[in-house]
Design an enzyme around this catalytic site. Structure first.
Site, PDB file in Angstrom:
ATOM      1  N   LYS A  75       0.871  -1.116   0.039  1.00 22.26           N
ATOM      2  CA  LYS A  75       0.037  -0.005  -0.013  1.00 22.26           C
ATOM      3  C   LYS A  75       0.713   1.327   0.002  1.00 22.26           C
ATOM      4  O   LYS A  75       0.519   2.203  -0.300  1.00 22.26           O
ATOM      5  CB  LYS A  75      -0.841  -0.042   1.330  1.00 22.26           C
ATOM      6  CG  LYS A  75      -2.084  -0.949   1.293  1.00 22.26           C
ATOM      7  CD  LYS A  75      -3.100  -0.605  -0.105  1.00 22.26           C
ATOM      8  CE  LYS A  75      -4.188  -1.745   0.089  1.00 22.26           C
ATOM      9  NZ  LYS A  75      -5.257  -1.429   1.014  1.00 22.26           N
ATOM     10  N   ASP A 123      -8.224  -0.267   6.435  1.00 26.24           N
ATOM     11  CA  ASP A 123      -8.044  -1.377   7.246  1.00 26.24           C
ATOM     12  C   ASP A 123      -6.730  -1.409   7.909  1.00 26.24           C
ATOM     13  O   ASP A 123      -6.529  -2.040   8.867  1.00 26.24           O
ATOM     14  CB  ASP A 123      -8.121  -2.825   6.575  1.00 26.24           C
ATOM     15  CG  ASP A 123      -9.712  -3.076   6.240  1.00 26.24           C
ATOM     16  OD1 ASP A 123     -10.316  -3.184   7.136  1.00 26.24           O
ATOM     17  OD2 ASP A 123      -9.741  -3.640   5.243  1.00 26.24           O
TER      18      ASP A 123
END
Length: 398
Positions: A75, A123
Site C-alpha cells: 500500500k 483497514d
C-alpha cells in the site's frame, strides 16, 4: 472453491482509460516518480524451489512487499503516490506552469500543500500510506478506521501525524463516512476503492501498484505461467492483471484472484456476474482483505483479464504464515502478515486439489509468481499466530 471467469467481457480489451492508467508506460512513469523517494528501492524477489518441488510445480517466486518504503506493505505504493501526484497537480493549477518532483519541497509548492487535507478509510495499510504521503508534502491527513482495526495498526497510522477517526461498523461503513466528512469539509478523498463519479484518484492509487509487476518481471529468470494475487476491494489484483495484459497481450500468464472465504466480495461478484455487496459476517483473520463490496473500477478490469477466482480459508492463511516462517529445505524465511500470504494460500489450495490444478493448468512446468502484500504490520498478532517474534525472523531471513 475455484471458478473460471464466465463474464461476457472476459478477454475483451481493457477500456482505453484503464489501459492507459495501468499499462507499461504508466508503470515506467511510476518508477521515475519513485526514484525521487529517498528510501525507494525494489523489494526482494524470493525463489522457493523446495516448496515448488513439494507442490509438484516448476518454480515459485514471491515479491516481498514487506520491505516497501518503510511501511511494510504494498500500500506504500498507492496512497502516498496519489497524494504527491495530487499536490503537484494542485501546484500546476495554481501556479499556471508545469511542476515536477524536484519542486515538491520548494516554498511555492509547500505553501499550497500545507493548505490541503487528505482523508481516507482504511483497514490499516492504505491509511498509513496516505498519512505518510501527507506528512512528506506537509499536508494534513484524517484517517477513518472501523472497529475491526487493531490498536497497533491505528497507532502505526497516527505516527505519521494523522488525525484518527473511529467509525462503527465495517470497512465499507468507514468508506462511506470518510467520503461524507471529506465532502463536508472540502478535503480530498484518496480512496483505494471507487464509486460512481469517483474513479480517477483510485486509478492513481492502482497506478502506483503497477511497480510491483514491473519490478518482478525485471528479475524473474523467465516470465510466469501463473500469477495468484489476493483481493480486498480488488485494487492490487486489477493493477497487476491490467499491467500483465498490457505487457504480454494474449500471451499473458493465467491470472487467479484470491479472496478470503469470509469476505469474498470479488469471488461472489464473479459468480453472479455483477458487483455484489455482502453482508458482514464472522471476521476473517486476513484483516487487510476484509472488504464486503468490490471497487467498480477494479471489477471492470478483473472481469476482462482474470482467468479464475477462488476463496481460501483462514486456516490456510495461517498455515502459509507458518510455512514461510519455517520454510522447507534452503528456501528463504519470509515474514508474511495475516493477509500477506493470501495469494500463496490460493496456490496451496489449488495445488492440493486435482480438479483445481486441471482447471487452471498447474503442472510440473508451471512457473508461479505471488505477491506477499504485507509483512508483520501487527507484530503482536503475528507472534500470536506464528509463535515467533517477527523481528527475529527478519534478521535471520534477510
Amino acid at each position: 472453491m475455484l471458478i473460471r471467469n464466465q463474464h461476457p467481457d472476459y478477454r475483451r480489451p481493457l477500456e482505453p482509460i484503464d489501459a492507459e492508467t495501468l499499462g507499461v508506460e504508466a508503470a515506467e512513469a511510476v518508477e521515475r516518480f519513485l526514484s525521487h523517494r529517498p528510501n525507494h528501492k525494489p523489494t526482494p524477489l524470493r525463489s522457493l524451489p523446495a516448496l515448488a518441488a513439494d507442490l509438484g510445480l516448476g518454480a515459485i517466486h514471491l515479491k516481498d512487499e514487506g520491505y516497501r518504503l518503510g511501511l511494510g506493505s504494498f500500500k506504500a505504493l498507492g496512497g502516498a503516490y496519489a497524494v504527491i501526484r495530487l499536490v503537484l497537480e494542485a501546484a500546476e493549477s495554481q501556479l499556471g506552469r508545469p511542476v515536477g518532483m524536484a519542486e515538491l519541497h520548494s516554498p511555492e509548492v509547500a505553501k499550497i500543500s500545507a493548505a490541503m487535507t487528505f482523508g481516507c478509510a482504511t483497514d490499516g495499510n492504505h491509511g498509513r500510506s496516505v498519512a505518510q504521503g501527507a506528512q512528506l508534502v506537509g499536508a494534513s491527513s484524517v484517517i477513518f478506521v472501523h472497529g475491526g482495526v487493531s490498536d497497533a495498526r491505528v497507532a502505526a497510522i497516527a505516527r505519521y501525524g494523522a488525525e484518527m477517526v473511529r467509525v462503527a461498523g465495517t470497512y465499507d461503513d468507514s468508506v462511506a463516512e470518510a467520503a461524507r466528512v471529506c465532502a463536508e469539509n472540502g478535503w480530498t478523498v484518496v480512496s483505494d476503492t471507487s464509486w460512481p463519479g469517483y474513479e480517477r484518484i483510485p486509478g492513481l492509487v492502482m497506478q502506483g501498484y503497477t511497480a510491483i509487476m514491473r519490478e518482478a518481471l525485471e528479475k524473474l529468470p523467465a516470465p510466469p505461467t501463473h500469477v495468484f494475487v489476493q483481493a480486498g476491494v480488488g485494487g492490487i489484483a486489477a493493477a497487476a492483471a491490467a499491467y500483465l495484459s498490457s505487457r504480454f497481450g494474449e500471451n499473458r500468464p493465467t491470472f487467479v484472484v484470491v479472496d478470503p472465504a469470509r469476505a469474498a466480495c470479488i469471488f461472489e461478484t464473479a459468480r453472479t456476474g455483477h458487483p455484489v455487496k455482502l453482508q458482514h459476517g464472522e471476521p476473517t483473520v486476513m484483516a487487510m482483505l476484509e472488504c464486503y463490496e468490490p471497487s467498480p473500477l477494479a471489477w471492470r478490469i478483473l472481469s476482462r483479464v482474470t482467468d479464475a477466482f477462488m476463496t481460501v480459508e483462514d486456516e490456510t492463511a495461517i498455515e502459509i504464515m507458518n510455512r514461510l516462517a519455517r520454510p522447507l529445505g534452503h528456501d528463504p524465511v519470509v515474514v508474511a502478515g495475516e493477509s500477506g500470504g493470501a495469494g500463496m494460500a490460493g496456490l496451496l489450495t489449488a495445488a492440493r486439489d486435482p480438479e483445481m490444478r486441471a482447471a487452471i493448468g498447474l503442472d510440473a512446468q508451471s512457473r508461479v509468481l505471488l505477491v506477499v502484500t504485507e509483512g508483520a504490520t501487527d507484530p503482536d498478532r503475528y507472534r500470536e499466530l506464528v509463535g515467533l517474534p517477527p523481528a527475529d525472523l527478519i534478521s535471520s531471513g534477510d
